[in-house]
Design a protein around this motif. Structure first.
Motif, mmCIF file in Angstrom:
data_model
loop_
_atom_site.group_PDB
_atom_site.id
_atom_site.type_symbol
_atom_site.label_atom_id
_atom_site.label_comp_id
_atom_site.label_asym_id
_atom_site.label_seq_id
_atom_site.Cartn_x
_atom_site.Cartn_y
_atom_site.Cartn_z
ATOM 1 N N GLU A 2 141.089 -40.617 -55.591
ATOM 2 C CA GLU A 2 141.842 -42.418 -56.113
ATOM 3 C C GLU A 2 142.666 -42.333 -54.267
ATOM 4 O O GLU A 2 142.982 -43.689 -54.755
ATOM 5 N N ARG A 6 142.764 -46.417 -53.161
ATOM 6 C CA ARG A 6 143.824 -47.282 -52.663
ATOM 7 C C ARG A 6 143.596 -48.186 -50.854
ATOM 8 O O ARG A 6 144.525 -48.906 -51.011
ATOM 9 N N LEU A 121 140.735 -50.104 -57.728
ATOM 10 C CA LEU A 121 142.206 -50.355 -58.839
ATOM 11 C C LEU A 121 142.078 -51.933 -58.645
ATOM 12 O O LEU A 121 141.910 -52.139 -59.953
ATOM 13 N N CYS A 144 138.583 -47.009 -63.430
ATOM 14 C CA CYS A 144 138.230 -46.734 -61.640
ATOM 15 C C CYS A 144 137.371 -45.390 -61.307
ATOM 16 O O CYS A 144 138.074 -44.352 -62.265
#
Length: 249
Positions: A2, A6, A121, A144
């Motif tokens: 994640e 990002r 994302l 995602c």
């Protein structure tokens, strides 16, 4: 994962469509793709009404954004190959971008099972908006993720429009997700074995670097993993491939 996604989003957002490209994105005629499709911007719907050139074609709406996948040859070639080789079952769209290949798959085989993913994302949200305006959001599971989030030997067809260095990094993972006898539709590269590939993909020039010319031969890359070449098509300097997994693996 994640955190990496990002960080990628932040870089993509910093490089969104530049002002000098904006006019180019807003103009242009509808694009015929394969035998079945016409790709338009959402505000171009009146251009295709009552025009015999587009009669009988399925409309795909793709608006400008940070995602790749509209009128580039590496988008049009997989669309053409999807028409020939997608007969239903389970499909996975790797690096979905605008979502255009998943949308086409859903329009061709609305009762099939379709998954799509991207590692950004922001790109996934952009793709979801395209799935929604094309009426297929409920037919495609999009997230995602990366290739390791998907089960091995699960897909009858995999589509991937990627640069050679990305194929090199995930080639084993792609092959593992194909069912025996499953097909892989690929584009994103030229027919030349070159260690450096530069592609002006819609909104941002992208460079693929590999350590050797041999590694950049995508067809050979997957033949070495046991896949067989089924079909090769060309458009300008770009290539689309269809490869098939052995029925016994």
């Amino acid at each position: 994962f994640e955190q990496e996604a990002r960080q990628l989003d932040q870089e993509l957002l910093r490089n969104k469509i530049s002002p000098h490209l904006h006019q180019w994105f807003m103009e242009g005629d509808p694009v015929c793709a394969g035998e079945n499709f016409v790709i338009i911007r959402s505000w171009q719907q009146d251009l295709i009404k009552n025009n015999p050139k587009y009669e009988g074609r399925k409309t795909i709406l793709i608006d400008p954004g940070i995602s790749f996948g509209w009128a580039h040859p590496t988008t049009l070639l997989p669309l053409e190959l999807l028409e020939k080789h997608w007969n239903g079952g389970c499909l996975l769209d790797i690096g979905t971008g605008t979502g255009i290949l998943a949308i086409a798959a859903a329009l061709l085989q609305p009762n099939a099972t379709m998954d799509a993913f991207d590692i950004s994302l922001d790109i996934v949200e952009n793709a979801k908006s395209h799935l929604e305006i094309n009426g297929v959001l409920d037919k495609i599971k999009i997230q995602c993720a990366d290739i390791t989030n998907y089960e091995p030997h699960a897909y009858d067809l995999i589509t991937a429009n990627l640069l050679p260095d990305i194929f090199f990094l995930i080639k084993e993972d792609i092959v593992k997700r194909l069912k025996p006898g499953g097909k892989l539709i690929m584009s994103g590269f030229s027919d030349k074995a070159e260690s450096r590939t530069i592609a002006n993909f819609d909104w941002l020039p992208t460079v693929s670097e590999l350590s050797s010319d041999k590694q950049s031969d995508v067809c050979l890359m997957f033949q070495d993993l046991g896949l067989q070449l089924v079909e090769k098509v060309h458009m300008k300097d770009w290539v689309g491939l269809v490869m098939i997994a052995p029925k016994n693996q």
